[in-house]
Design an enzyme around this catalytic site. Structure first.
Site, PDB file in Angstrom:
ATOM      1  N   CYS A   1      30.984  53.164  43.604  1.00 57.38           N
ATOM      2  CA  CYS A   1      29.605  53.318  43.169  1.00 57.38           C
ATOM      3  C   CYS A   1      29.589  52.994  41.690  1.00 57.38           C
ATOM      4  CB  CYS A   1      29.184  54.766  43.403  1.00 57.38           C
ATOM      5  SG  CYS A   1      27.575  55.184  42.720  1.00 57.38           S
TER       6      CYS A   1
ATOM      7  N   ARG B   1      23.792  56.989  28.898  1.00 52.54           N
ATOM      8  CA  ARG B   1      23.769  58.238  29.680  1.00 52.54           C
ATOM      9  C   ARG B   1      24.661  59.287  28.994  1.00 52.54           C
ATOM     10  NH1 ARG B   1      25.337  60.112  35.778  1.00 52.54           N
ATOM     11  NH2 ARG B   1      23.321  60.877  36.368  1.00 52.54           N
TER      12      ARG B   1
ATOM     13  N   ASP C   1      27.855  65.003  41.846  1.00 52.65           N
ATOM     14  CA  ASP C   1      28.048  65.371  40.441  1.00 52.65           C
ATOM     15  C   ASP C   1      27.740  66.858  40.191  1.00 52.65           C
ATOM     16  OD1 ASP C   1      28.388  65.131  37.743  1.00 52.65           O
ATOM     17  OD2 ASP C   1      26.879  63.554  37.476  1.00 52.65           O
TER      18      ASP C   1
ATOM     19  N   LYS D   1      33.842  59.635  46.049  1.00 52.26           N
ATOM     20  CA  LYS D   1      32.793  58.714  45.613  1.00 52.26           C
ATOM     21  C   LYS D   1      33.111  58.418  44.150  1.00 52.26           C
ATOM     22  CE  LYS D   1      27.831  58.411  44.776  1.00 52.26           C
ATOM     23  NZ  LYS D   1      26.558  59.126  44.856  1.00 52.26           N
ATOM     24  N   TRP D   2      33.630  57.232  43.905  1.00 51.97           N
ATOM     25  CA  TRP D   2      34.137  56.838  42.576  1.00 51.97           C
ATOM     26  C   TRP D   2      33.010  56.115  41.842  1.00 51.97           C
ATOM     27  CZ3 TRP D   2      39.735  56.092  41.160  1.00 51.97           C
ATOM     28  CH2 TRP D   2      39.892  55.478  39.912  1.00 51.97           C
ATOM     29  N   ASP D   3      32.475  56.777  40.840  1.00 51.57           N
ATOM     30  CA  ASP D   3      31.279  56.264  40.161  1.00 51.57           C
ATOM     31  C   ASP D   3      31.638  55.649  38.816  1.00 51.57           C
ATOM     32  OD1 ASP D   3      28.580  55.785  39.745  1.00 51.57           O
ATOM     33  OD2 ASP D   3      27.976  57.826  40.248  1.00 51.57           O
ATOM     34  N   MET D   4      30.742  54.857  38.277  1.00 53.24           N
ATOM     35  CA  MET D   4      30.913  54.259  36.943  1.00 53.24           C
ATOM     36  C   MET D   4      29.511  53.979  36.418  1.00 53.24           C
ATOM     37  SD  MET D   4      32.173  50.636  35.643  1.00 53.24           S
ATOM     38  CE  MET D   4      33.002  50.405  34.083  1.00 53.24           C
TER      39      MET D   4
ATOM     40  N   TRP E   1      19.528  47.673  37.731  1.00 55.12           N
ATOM     41  CA  TRP E   1      19.719  49.001  38.287  1.00 55.12           C
ATOM     42  C   TRP E   1      18.506  49.348  39.173  1.00 55.12           C
ATOM     43  CZ3 TRP E   1      16.855  53.579  37.597  1.00 55.12           C
ATOM     44  CH2 TRP E   1      17.406  54.683  38.238  1.00 55.12           C
TER      45      TRP E   1
ATOM     46  N   ASP F   1      30.893   8.438  29.345  1.00 55.17           N
ATOM     47  CA  ASP F   1      31.309   9.215  30.512  1.00 55.17           C
ATOM     48  C   ASP F   1      32.570   8.601  31.083  1.00 55.17           C
ATOM     49  OD1 ASP F   1      29.526  11.326  30.700  1.00 55.17           O
ATOM     50  OD2 ASP F   1      28.013  10.084  31.681  1.00 55.17           O
TER      51      ASP F   1
ATOM     52  N   ASP G   1      20.982  53.021  43.807  1.00 55.04           N
ATOM     53  CA  ASP G   1      20.408  54.347  43.578  1.00 55.04           C
ATOM     54  C   ASP G   1      18.972  54.398  44.080  1.00 55.04           C
ATOM     55  OD1 ASP G   1      22.581  55.587  42.529  1.00 55.04           O
ATOM     56  OD2 ASP G   1      22.025  55.331  40.432  1.00 55.04           O
TER      57      ASP G   1
END
Ligand code: GLA
Length: 735
Positions: A526, A443, A367, A476-479, A194, A81, A548
């Site tokens: 999101c 998905r 959506d 609402k920007w989803d991924m 999730w 060390d 969710d």
């Protein structure tokens, strides 16, 4: 009369205040030390006898520079060390005999992989410090940037190839935070999946390395880039909401990231954080540079409550768009849980009318409005209005919504494409892929490679058009999935791994450009709920979709974890229909009060509501509007944790101390036992407050006014009974 003890306290206080106001960053040239002061903490590092940067101190504020000593590298412990491992390097490159986590690891064109960084120069400008370092031989320059905010220090680095050959960066960390050397520390972090995000985990730190990370290309539901470390107090107990030393940090990055939480054999306890090193390889041509994300850190010696409040205030003042004077978030309605993909003009108009009547201010169509999007098998990528559902485009709906006094928002998922879409049929190469290999769908969708400039420009163009042609004030920007087969064939084999960085940078760029061009546009991040929540995305979005999972009892825990790192203002919380997750049904008031602890949204199918439901909702939304500034922008006190018993209680106090609101939830009464007394916090003990309960009968003491001393010391007994009972109490300064 001021006594001399008071005078000397005042003097010390003024000395601290003036040290901060005058000089938050100092270089003590005689000792070669850099001193960085926040309002309550001091951070010190210096140049040792090898001209290398070495950490010295991080903790409660020190006010006397004379107390600080120069740094000297630590001695070798044994031949196993050496000093490179026993010395707490401020930004260590991997080289020499270093076995702890480095901040930087590179391979040079000639095959050299040894990197030893030494100090070159520095500059101080007010609250910023820039220190230039360089390898002892090669012209590889690493600049360390520090910014001191009132409660937080930011660090990041820039790695610049000033050699004449390419360099490959294999690990680029923003920096490393050290707590004072020792044993027995405890780590807190936010874990999940999730529909079960931001679960607070607390465990003792043992020798070795604990890795918290995302390899998913985005922030992830799995672990959130926040940590806290608290020290054992006397008697072995740890910090609580009000007491104890807590060091905390959070990374501003929405791509793959990594924290290495380490206790070395020599009791260094350190957290290194930055880009995930997994599959990382970032080539730098001569003259090119790589900037790391920002790593923010702070210290509280008043427990986790103060640590969170510091982070909340920091995020509101310096991270979120709008700053501390941002107007409170509007109450929104979102169609998703009511209609899923079955959106059309008449159906949305009916919901909008009902939403407006209960006091909703923003109507968001989720959506299903575009392309052939009737379920999740098709349509992503085809961002034109579905002519069957909206024969006259979006205008009639938007005008109708605006006519009802609400603004209009819409759901988009710009980074995704269904193979069953016109876009994919036209540009199959735009999806992230390794040629000839399978493309794993999730998905039923693939990821558009946002690292490509053509994909980035295309995406910006359609979003810009959508927002320019319609009166849309909110996206609402989803991924809805994470990376797979992260190939970027067009970049060429040498550059393909840049995708881990460039993808996220381009997403940031699109959002930044949209916001510049459309200053009134607001955005929610999101990612199937809370898959992209971090201080990087929060710099460019107004709020995030927390989860969710909108089931109110689960939400108490999800929201509690969230509150350790991020402010209520950014935490979207909807009231939705029951039965929900877990098959659980909770009363509408319980669901409302849970959602009212964040930025309130309504996601119910209003076509199914009874007159009673509408009446309750109208009352709740009106109540929320009267307290939302306190909830969203005030100080949070977590009084009872959903992890610890049958009662959850949170209290919010406005910045000016004039209004406070208590939320109390009984999960499930047992053995007929009354809910515990709730002792309020953050009030002036000498003040008198007006007490207004939603249901005055729930207040055992039947008080209409009470002193701060009574509320904090005697406390309130709230008569909660049975399952899922709930109450909210307004406390307003009267005298
Ligand atoms: C994700 C989001 C939901 C909803 C759906 C739409 O799951 O988290 O809120 O927008 O996508 O497909």
């Amino acid at each position: 009369m001021i006594k001399s003890r008071q005078l000397s306290r005042l003097g010390a206080l003024l000395a601290c205040v003036s040290a901060f106001a005058a000089d938050p960053v100092r270089y003590l040239s005689d000792k070669k030390l850099f001193v960085l002061d926040t309002a309550n903490a001091t951070y010190v590092f210096g140049l040792n006898e090898r001209n290398q940067l070495q950490h010295a101190y991080w903790g409660k504020k020190l006010w006397r520079d004379a107390d600080l000593a120069s740094v000297h590298s630590a001695a070798e412990w044994a031949s196993f060390d050496g000093s490179a491992s026993t010395t707490p390097g401020e930004y260590p490159g991997w080289g020499s005999n270093m076995y702890t986590e480095p901040c930087l690891k590179v391979t040079l064109a000639d095959g050299n992989r040894d990197l030893v960084l030494t100090y070159v120069s520095h500059e101080i400008h007010g609250d910023t410090l820039v220190v230039v370092t360089k390898d002892i031989q090669y012209n590889l320059v690493v600049t360390l940037h520090y910014h001191v905010y009132p409660g937080v220090i930011e660090k990041h680095s820039v790695i610049e190839n000033k050699t004449t050959q390419p360099v490959t960066v294999e690990s680029a960390q923003a920096g490393v935070w050290y707590v004072p050397p020792g044993d027995g520390y405890r780590l807190s972090y936010l874990n999940g999946r999730w529909a079960g995000e931001t679960q607070l985990v607390q465990e003792e730190i043992h020798p070795g390395v604990k890795v918290l990370e995302s390899r998913r290309g985005t922030t992830s539901h799995q672990t959130n880039p926040w940590f806290a470390i608290d020290a054992p107090q006397g008697g072995g107990t740890y910090a609580d909401q009000e007491h104890g030393r807590v060091w905390f940090g959070a990374l501003g990055w929405s791509g793959s990231w990594k924290f290495s939480v380490e206790q070395t054999p020599h009791q260094q306890v350190r957290v290194t954080g930055g880009y995930n090193t997994f599959d990382f390889g970032y080539p730098l041509q001569p003259g090119e540079q790589l900037e790391t994300p920002a790593f923010y850190g702070g210290f509280s010696d008043h427990g986790f409550g103060e640590a969170s409040r510091m982070l909340h205030h920091f995020a509101r003042e310096f991270i979120l768009p709008g700053g501390v004077s941002a107007k409170p978030r509007p109450v929104l309605y979102n169609s998703w849980e009511a209609t899923e993909f079955k959106v059309d003009e008449p159906g949305q108009k009916v919901l909008a009318e009902k939403a407006a009547k209960i006091g909703v201010e923003r109507f968001v169509m989720d959506d299903g409005w575009f392309g052939a999007r009737n379920d999740d098998h098709a349509g992503l990528g085809d961002w034109y209005v579905n002519p069957r559902k909206f024969p006259n485009g979006l205008q009639p709906l938007i005008q109708y919504v605006n006519g009802l006094g609400m603004d209009f928002g819409i759901w988009v998922e710009p980074e995704m494409v269904n193979p069953n879409s016109d876009l994919y049929r036209k540009h199959p190469d735009w999806a992230m892929n390794f040629p000839g290999r399978p493309r794993t769908e999730a998905r039923h969708q693939l990821i558009l490679n946002m690292a490509r400039d053509d994909v980035k420009e295309y995406t910006f163009a359609w979003l810009d058009k959508l927002v320019s042609e319609n009166n849309i004030t909110f996206l609402k920007w989803d991924m809805n999935r994470n990376f797979s087969e992260p190939g970027w064939p067009e970049a060429g084999p040498a550059n393909e791994k840049k995708i881990w960085v460039q993808y996220t940078r381009n997403v940031y760029e699109i959002i930044d450009r949209l916001r510049v061009k459309h200053p009134k546009l607001e955005i929610e991040s999101c990612s199937g709920g809370g898959g992209r929540i971090d201080l990087g995305i929060l710099k460019r979005v107004d709020e995030v979709w927390t989860s969710d999972n909108t089931e109110a009892l689960d939400r108490l825990r999800i929201q509690e974890g969230f509150s350790y790192a991020y402010p209520a203002q950014a935490m979207m919380a909807w009231v939705t229909d029951v039965p929900n997750f877990n098959g659980r049904s909770t009363p509408l008031q319980f669901r409302f009060l849970v959602a009212m602890m964040g930025s309130l949204g309504i996601g119910n199918n209003l076509n199914k509501w009874t007159g009673e439901d509408f009446a309750l909702a109208t009352r709740m939304i009106a109540h929320y509007k009267s307290i939302r500034r306190t909830v969203q922008q005030g100080k949070l006190y977590r009084l009872f944790s959903p992890h610890e018993g049958e009662l959850t209680a949170n209290q919010y106090v406005s910045e000016d101390g004039k209004q406070s609101v208590l939320f109390a939830f009984l999960h499930s009464q047992q053995y007929g036992r009354p809910a515990p007394t709730i002792h309020l916090r953050g009030l002036d003990e000498n003040g008198v407050y007006r007490i207004t309960a939603l249901d005055p009968n729930k207040l055992a003491e039947k008080l209409t006014t009470a002193s701060g001393a009574f509320l904090q010391n005697h406390g309130l007994d709230v008569l909660l009974v049975g399952d899922y009972d709930s109450e909210s109490i307004l406390i307003e300064r009267a005298e």
